[in-house]
Design a protein around this motif. Structure first.
Motif, short mmCIF file in Angstrom:
data_model
loop_
_atom_site.label_atom_id
_atom_site.label_comp_id
_atom_site.label_asym_id
_atom_site.label_seq_id
_atom_site.Cartn_x
_atom_site.Cartn_y
_atom_site.Cartn_z
N LEU A 154 -23.81 15.61 14.26
CA LEU A 154 -23.22 14.43 14.89
C LEU A 154 -23.06 13.30 13.87
O LEU A 154 -22.05 12.59 13.88
CB LEU A 154 -24.09 13.97 16.06
CG LEU A 154 -23.60 12.73 16.83
CD1 LEU A 154 -22.19 12.93 17.37
CD2 LEU A 154 -24.57 12.40 17.97
N ASP A 155 -24.04 13.12 12.99
CA ASP A 155 -23.91 12.14 11.91
C ASP A 155 -22.65 12.40 11.10
O ASP A 155 -21.89 11.49 10.76
CB ASP A 155 -25.13 12.22 10.97
CG ASP A 155 -26.38 11.59 11.58
OD1 ASP A 155 -26.26 10.90 12.61
OD2 ASP A 155 -27.46 11.80 11.02
N LEU A 156 -22.44 13.67 10.77
CA LEU A 156 -21.27 14.04 9.98
C LEU A 156 -19.98 13.79 10.76
O LEU A 156 -18.99 13.31 10.21
CB LEU A 156 -21.37 15.51 9.55
CG LEU A 156 -20.22 16.06 8.71
CD1 LEU A 156 -20.01 15.23 7.45
CD2 LEU A 156 -20.46 17.52 8.37
N ALA A 157 -20.01 14.10 12.08
CA ALA A 157 -18.82 13.88 12.91
C ALA A 157 -18.43 12.41 12.92
O ALA A 157 -17.25 12.06 12.86
CB ALA A 157 -19.08 14.36 14.34
N THR A 180 -19.67 26.58 9.78
CA THR A 180 -19.39 25.15 9.91
C THR A 180 -19.17 24.52 8.54
O THR A 180 -18.26 23.69 8.37
CB THR A 180 -20.54 24.43 10.65
OG1 THR A 180 -20.76 25.07 11.91
CG2 THR A 180 -20.22 22.97 10.87
N ARG A 181 -20.00 24.89 7.56
CA ARG A 181 -19.81 24.38 6.20
C ARG A 181 -18.42 24.73 5.69
O ARG A 181 -17.75 23.90 5.06
CB ARG A 181 -20.86 24.97 5.24
CG ARG A 181 -22.25 24.42 5.42
CD ARG A 181 -23.23 25.03 4.43
NE ARG A 181 -23.05 24.48 3.10
CZ ARG A 181 -22.48 25.11 2.09
NH1 ARG A 181 -22.01 26.34 2.25
NH2 ARG A 181 -22.39 24.54 0.91
N THR A 182 -17.98 25.94 5.96
CA THR A 182 -16.66 26.37 5.51
C THR A 182 -15.56 25.52 6.14
O THR A 182 -14.63 25.06 5.45
CB THR A 182 -16.42 27.85 5.83
OG1 THR A 182 -17.43 28.65 5.18
CG2 THR A 182 -15.04 28.31 5.37
N ARG A 183 -15.66 25.28 7.45
CA ARG A 183 -14.66 24.45 8.14
C ARG A 183 -14.65 23.03 7.60
O ARG A 183 -13.58 22.45 7.36
CB ARG A 183 -14.95 24.42 9.64
CG ARG A 183 -14.61 25.68 10.41
CD ARG A 183 -14.54 25.42 11.90
NE ARG A 183 -15.76 24.82 12.43
CZ ARG A 183 -16.81 25.51 12.86
NH1 ARG A 183 -16.80 26.83 12.81
NH2 ARG A 183 -17.87 24.88 13.35
N LEU A 194 -15.34 17.19 16.67
CA LEU A 194 -16.32 18.00 17.41
C LEU A 194 -16.17 19.48 17.08
O LEU A 194 -17.15 20.21 16.90
CB LEU A 194 -16.16 17.78 18.91
CG LEU A 194 -16.73 16.47 19.49
CD1 LEU A 194 -16.33 16.31 20.95
CD2 LEU A 194 -18.25 16.44 19.35
N GLU A 195 -14.91 19.94 17.01
CA GLU A 195 -14.66 21.34 16.66
C GLU A 195 -15.08 21.61 15.21
O GLU A 195 -15.63 22.67 14.91
CB GLU A 195 -13.18 21.66 16.86
CG GLU A 195 -12.76 21.68 18.33
CD GLU A 195 -11.26 21.82 18.50
OE1 GLU A 195 -10.53 21.77 17.48
OE2 GLU A 195 -10.80 21.98 19.66
N LEU A 196 -14.84 20.65 14.33
CA LEU A 196 -15.18 20.82 12.92
C LEU A 196 -16.67 21.07 12.72
O LEU A 196 -17.07 21.96 11.98
CB LEU A 196 -14.77 19.58 12.12
CG LEU A 196 -13.40 19.55 11.46
CD1 LEU A 196 -13.16 18.20 10.81
CD2 LEU A 196 -13.27 20.66 10.43
#
Length: 299
Positions: A133-136, A159-162, A109-111
């Motif tokens: 959410l799909d990615l999570a 977010t992309r960087t994380r 979720l943080e990612l």
């Protein structure tokens, strides 16, 4: 644990048209591999075949024994659940031990930047948040093979960087095999190797550096003063590829000399800057070469 995924001569037809035509490559343990191409090139179909959600008409995929549900989310959210409830459901399906589920869910979720939305219904999320959410769901999987279809498409830059930091760490520290489909050259250039796909056919496979070497590692952007009086001609050691906003994009080769470039621009020059080669320009060049070859073959 799988140490290699092999795609061997995979073909897929829809009607009389080849969606995939004799695709072959392999991906080793601890490698991040990108299927790169324009929309309609066959990327998503290939990802679905890798996940076992589609069957090839011929050829085979070897090295993926994990059930597809642990590899790829189909993008059909359970809208009556909250974000937290849905991820908990997937954690159970993935077989994550109960003592580890809460921390694993909190991490993804943080990612993807959804920690503040964990109590929201999935039906109340924006399109970008549904994509996150799909990615999570995918990142939550403990499988050593991770299949992703356009994972960064709706993510903001932080977010992309994380997510990229997580993926690069996972492939190095946990030796994950990461295979992603993307139409974004920036994402493809982050991967160890790339297959360039166009209309279901392989144009080239290699590292980003190897692929960029096909058209030269960098280019010059030459901005003229005013409108040129005539078109730029090809010079002996540099090829003018195209115009961008009134400027000339000159792809350099090993023996390119500045004078060769400047004397070909039919106007006074106001600025010159160096532009690194991108996989977008490689893809465009290989598509153009393929079109020229087909024209010669048919004549």
């Amino acid at each position: 644990m799988c140490d290699c995924v092999r795609v061997e001569n995979v073909c897929k037809r829809f009607g009389k048209l080849f969606t995939l035509d004799d695709i072959s490559f392999s991906v080793s343990q601890g490698e991040c591999f990108c299927i790169f191409g324009r929309s309609g090139s066959g990327k998503s179909v290939l990802i679905r075949i890798l996940a076992g959600l589609e069957k090839p008409d011929s050829g085979r995929v070897a090295g993926i024994d994990t059930p597809p549900a642990t590899l790829l989310h189909l993008g059909i959210p359970s809208t009556n659940l909250t974000v937290l409830e849905e991820l908990w459901l997937y954690a159970v399906l993935y077989g994550i031990p109960s003592v580890e589920r809460r921390s694993a869910i909190r991490k993804v979720l943080e990612l993807v930047g959804l920690d503040a939305r964990k109590s929201c219904k999935v039906s109340d999320l924006s399109d970008a948040q549904v994509a996150a959410l799909d990615l999570a769901r995918a990142l939550l999987s403990p499988s050593n093979i991770l299949l992703l279809d356009e994972p960064m498409l709706h993510l903001d830059k932080p977010t992309r960087t994380r997510v990229w930091e997580y993926l690069l760490s996972a492939k190095v520290r946990r030796k994950k095999i990461i295979i992603m489909a993307s139409s974004n050259a920036e994402d493809a250039e982050m991967c160890d190797r790339v297959v360039l796909l166009h209309e279901g056919r392989t144009l080239a496979v290699g590292t980003p550096f190897e692929l960029c070497s096909i058209v030269g590692q960098e280019a010059l952007i030459v901005t003229p003063i005013g409108k040129p009086s005539k078109n730029v001609e090809k010079c002996k050691s540099a090829v003018v590829a195209k115009q961008q906003d009134g400027s000339f994009l000159v792809e350099c080769v090993d023996k390119t000399k500045p004078l060769d470039v400047f004397t070909q621009v039919p106007a006074a020059i106001s600025a010159v800057r160096i532009q690194p080669c991108s996989l977008d320009s490689v893809l465009e060049e290989l598509i153009a070469r393929n079109v020229r070859k087909q024209a010669v073959d048919s004549s």
